[in-house]
Scaffold this motif. Structure first.
Motif, PDB file in Angstrom:
ATOM      1  N   TRP A   1      20.567 -64.799   4.056  1.00 51.57           N
ATOM      2  CA  TRP A   1      21.567 -64.319   3.173  1.00 51.57           C
ATOM      3  C   TRP A   1      20.711 -64.111   1.688  1.00 51.57           C
ATOM      4  O   TRP A   1      20.005 -65.038   1.270  1.00 51.57           O
ATOM      5  CB  TRP A   1      22.636 -65.592   3.072  1.00 51.57           C
ATOM      6  CG  TRP A   1      23.525 -65.151   1.994  1.00 51.57           C
ATOM      7  CD1 TRP A   1      23.183 -65.708   0.206  1.00 51.57           C
ATOM      8  CD2 TRP A   1      24.352 -65.423   2.120  1.00 51.57           C
ATOM      9  NE1 TRP A   1      24.942 -65.645  -0.048  1.00 51.57           N
ATOM     10  CE2 TRP A   1      25.293 -65.002   1.293  1.00 51.57           C
ATOM     11  CE3 TRP A   1      24.642 -63.523   2.730  1.00 51.57           C
ATOM     12  CZ2 TRP A   1      26.482 -64.208   1.126  1.00 51.57           C
ATOM     13  CZ3 TRP A   1      26.164 -63.394   3.116  1.00 51.57           C
ATOM     14  CH2 TRP A   1      26.940 -63.710   2.358  1.00 51.57           C
TER      15      TRP A   1
ATOM     16  N   PHE B   1      24.285 -59.919   5.740  1.00 47.55           N
ATOM     17  CA  PHE B   1      24.843 -58.679   5.424  1.00 47.55           C
ATOM     18  C   PHE B   1      24.017 -57.315   5.552  1.00 47.55           C
ATOM     19  O   PHE B   1      23.274 -57.660   7.061  1.00 47.55           O
ATOM     20  CB  PHE B   1      24.101 -59.041   3.865  1.00 47.55           C
ATOM     21  CG  PHE B   1      23.225 -59.582   3.461  1.00 47.55           C
ATOM     22  CD1 PHE B   1      21.912 -58.361   2.978  1.00 47.55           C
ATOM     23  CD2 PHE B   1      21.974 -60.341   3.602  1.00 47.55           C
ATOM     24  CE1 PHE B   1      21.133 -57.725   3.244  1.00 47.55           C
ATOM     25  CE2 PHE B   1      21.072 -60.698   3.188  1.00 47.55           C
ATOM     26  CZ  PHE B   1      19.968 -59.870   2.964  1.00 47.55           C
TER      27      PHE B   1
ATOM     28  N   PHE C   1      27.985 -55.886   1.486  1.00 54.59           N
ATOM     29  CA  PHE C   1      29.031 -57.444   2.622  1.00 54.59           C
ATOM     30  C   PHE C   1      30.115 -56.961   3.488  1.00 54.59           C
ATOM     31  O   PHE C   1      31.241 -58.314   3.420  1.00 54.59           O
ATOM     32  CB  PHE C   1      28.808 -58.551   1.350  1.00 54.59           C
ATOM     33  CG  PHE C   1      28.520 -58.726   0.684  1.00 54.59           C
ATOM     34  CD1 PHE C   1      27.344 -60.180   1.134  1.00 54.59           C
ATOM     35  CD2 PHE C   1      27.691 -58.456  -0.717  1.00 54.59           C
ATOM     36  CE1 PHE C   1      26.061 -60.544   0.204  1.00 54.59           C
ATOM     37  CE2 PHE C   1      26.524 -58.847  -1.299  1.00 54.59           C
ATOM     38  CZ  PHE C   1      25.589 -60.059  -1.177  1.00 54.59           C
TER      39      PHE C   1
END
Length: 691
Positions: free
Chosen positions: A192, A222, A241
């Motif tokens: 992340w 992501f 995202f």
């Protein structure tokens, strides 16, 4: 607060009617769930093949979210699975070098939401190798070179009807079905980004999404896509995202999802109407809905409060345009209006939106789609608000037909080039079957399995009979009918015709006729569904005790899909080759047209002229019919091949003049199957024959 020119007491009733209308337009909860399950299960089945090919593929965009609007594009994200993006050097220890190519994100001194990609270990992918650039004696990956390299890659491997163009981080082109596709070649991270860590805390504080959804999002990671903050910044990549957004949309209740859909429709049909270069895109509407759901926890998201919910979203959009700031949901410091909504564009857009705001909810009447059901509710003040459990308002047979079409469209299996790939796919089906599946996923998997067995059977068929069928080859293919029978046991009512095609191709005409008689009997049942609804009472009575799995096998009829790489019926080889040369991978034939074609061909081969002519007359009646209520009337996109087949059958039976007329009719239809050259070839051949 301006919300409506109408009495506030009518807002719940109007909201409910818009909710019902959107259930018809966008989908009921069951339809949305089925669409999502279909894509989820397809992606799960595809994993081993993608790993083998070294290129993972994920469907993204509005269709993956559950929409099936006519304007929806096909959006895909693709990345090499052995390339691992990390956010911190300490994460290098999680991967094996050289099996994995490790790429480090560097976001210092870059606009929020953007990063550089530094190669920590060598890549074995040529498109990555040729995208390398040197910055201060370090090796980075250029987003511009990476995107250009994959644009050229697409041109070589995909059949397109248009030259691919750059569309943001994507390569965009029109596919064989005349649908625009966007391919974003990118990299994935299972971590992340540091710049989005505050998002986690914000979710916990606001209570949306739930902790379980946040945890799922964090585990999914992501992507980074090849586009910089400006065109000149070739070393920059944008943090995407898409996967997290998909999970957020999945977590919405149906009212929230329909509000998002309502906003998309309003944007296209009102705000961007007649604007050839629109400033706002649907991504902004999604961002607005996310922020409103999270920040306004007092808002009631229910059917009779849909319009006030939409109005809150619309007001937030106006505020953002006024201030020139559209904060990314995951990285609020990333102002997505920074380059798009400024100066004169910003002023004119704000004036347009504020004029719509002053009209109140009646501004929705400017949308052609929304007007059709909102105007009825305005005029009919006696309509009552129904409970949310009954808001779909769709007859059971219509609902079933809509659900079946949802299965039919996305749940098609890949075509295999080798038996090895078929074995890999079947093994993955077995693995997925061991999981606990929802009803929707189980039904979709059933249809996919049937399709896989059918495709694999004809792959095997093509290996044994590559050109001409020889007597000594006939019984080497016992597995082909066995696979097709298994496909019939799981698939649609019409699937038995594939077995009839195989028997005809191997000169077992009596076997083929037996299959056709079964198909004819089953397809004549009053509850059978093709593309038209049936009598509600009959349908409900006949399937009352059936499971959804059995409904698929006993009720649904589908078009016959012929992969243009294989030979199924000698008499259609010309059409398949021309269609393939014009960019179509598959030739689709309406089931009743195929049924009559096979009856005619089999009886002709057996020398039974009377029966061949009998079915020829029936095929003529079918195509000349103007009864739009007849369930098997060929749909408009398939009328070119339907008239073509009638012409072929007439020519085989000796009616040359009738054949020419049918070929002329074929040329007058929409050229969906792209067989016009085959039609002209047959007409010329027929003319020379008569000379």
């Amino acid at each position: 607060m301006i919300i409506s020119n109408f009495d506030m007491n009518h807002i719940p009733r109007l909201s409910n009617d818009v909710y019902v209308g959107l259930c018809h337009e966008i989908g009921t909860p069951d339809e949305i769930r089925l669409r999502r399950d279909a894509f989820d299960i397809l992606e799960e089945l595809d994993k081993p093949l993608r790993i083998k090919y070294g290129l993972y593929k994920m469907k993204s965009g509005s269709k993956r979210e559950g929409f099936n609007l006519s304007t929806s594009d096909e959006d895909w994200m693709l990345w090499p699975p052995n390339h691992k993006v990390i956010c911190d050097l300490s994460q290098t220890r999680l991967y094996r070098i050289p099996q994995h190519t490790v790429i480090l994100m560097e976001s210092e001194n870059l606009p929020p939401g953007f990063t550089r990609l530094k190669l920590i270990s060598p890549s074995n992918v040529d498109k990555v190798i040729s995208s390398r650039i040197e910055i201060k004696n370090e090796i980075y990956i250029s987003s511009t070179l990476f995107r250009d390299n994959h644009m050229r890659f697409l041109e070589t491997i995909y059949v397109t009807t248009s030259t691919p163009i750059h569309h943001g981080p994507c390569s965009s082109f029109v596919n064989e079905e005349d649908i625009e596709e966007d391919y974003a070649f990118c990299f994935r991270s299972h971590h992340w980004p540091k710049t989005s860590l505050p998002w986690i805390q914000r979710c916990y504080q606001q209570g949306w999404p739930s902790e379980a959804v946040v945890s799922d999002i964090l585990s999914g990671g992501f992507h980074v896509v090849p586009i910089g903050s400006t065109p000149a910044k070739e070393e920059e990549w944008r943090i995407s995202f898409s996967l997290a957004e998909q999970k957020l949309v999945y977590s919405m209740n149906h009212c929230q999802f329909l509000c998002y859909g309502l906003f998309k429709i309003f944007l296209k049909e009102v705000i961007n109407f007649q604007n050839h270069t629109p400033v706002l895109c649907s991504y902004f509407t999604k961002t607005v809905v996310f922020w409103v759901i999270q920040s306004n926890r007092s808002l009631t998201w229910s059917a009779n409060n849909l319009l006030p919910c939409f109005w809150e979203c619309f007001k937030l959009l106006i505020h953002w345009v006024h201030t020139g700031e559209c904060p990314n949901f995951f990285i609020p410091q990333n102002n997505m209006f920074r380059l798009k909504v400024t100066g004169f564009v910003q002023t004119s857009l704000y004036c347009q939106l504020y004029d719509l705001y002053k009209k109140g909810i009646s501004c929705l009447l400017l949308s052609e789609t929304l007007r059709s059901y909102l105007s009825k509710a305005i005029l009919d003040t006696t309509m009552k608000v129904c409970s949310q459990s009954r808001t779909s308002g769709i007859p059971f047979s219509i609902l079933m037909l809509k659900l079946f079409n949802e299965i039919r469209i996305p749940a098609s299996s890949p075509e295999f080039s080798t038996i090895e790939l078929f074995a890999i796919y079947i093994k993955q089906i077995e693995n997925v079957l061991k999981q606990r599946l929802s009803l929707c996923k189980a039904v979709v998997l059933q249809c996919i399995t049937s399709d896989v067995l059918k495709n694999s059977a004809f792959l095997m068929h093509s290996k044994i009979y590559p050109h001409k069928y020889r007597n000594k080859d006939y019984y080497k293919a016992n597995k082909v009918p066995a696979l097709l029978k298994q496909s019939c046991a799981l698939g649609y009512v019409s699937n038995i015709m594939y077995l009839a095609i195989h028997f005809y191709g191997t000169k077992r005409y009596e076997h083929s006729l037996s299959c056709l008689q079964v198909a004819q009997r089953r397809m004549s049942m009053p509850y059978i569904m093709y593309f038209c609804p049936v009598n509600e009472d009959i349908f409900t009575h006949c399937i009352a005790e059936m499971s959804l799995s059995n409904i698929i096998k006993k009720v649904l009829v589908s078009d016959i899909a012929l992969n243009n790489k294989y030979t199924y019926i000698d008499e259609l080889v010309t059409e398949q080759r021309i269609s393939e040369s014009n960019g179509r991978l598959t030739l689709y034939i309406p089931p009743m047209v195929m049924l009559h074609l096979l009856f005619i061909l089999n009886h002709h081969r057996l020398g039974d002229t009377l029966k061949a002519h009998y079915f020829l007359r029936n095929l003529q009646i079918l195509l000349h019919s103007d009864d739009s209520t007849y369930k098997y009337l060929p749909p408009t996109p398939f009328r070119d091949i339907s008239w073509q087949i009638l012409g072929i059958c007439q020519q085989i039976c000796g009616d040359y003049l009738g054949s020419l007329h049918s070929y002329h009719y074929s040329l007058q239809q929409e050229p969906t199957q792209r067989i016009q050259e085959a039609t002209l070839f047959r007409m010329n051949s027929l003319s020379q024959l008569q000379m």
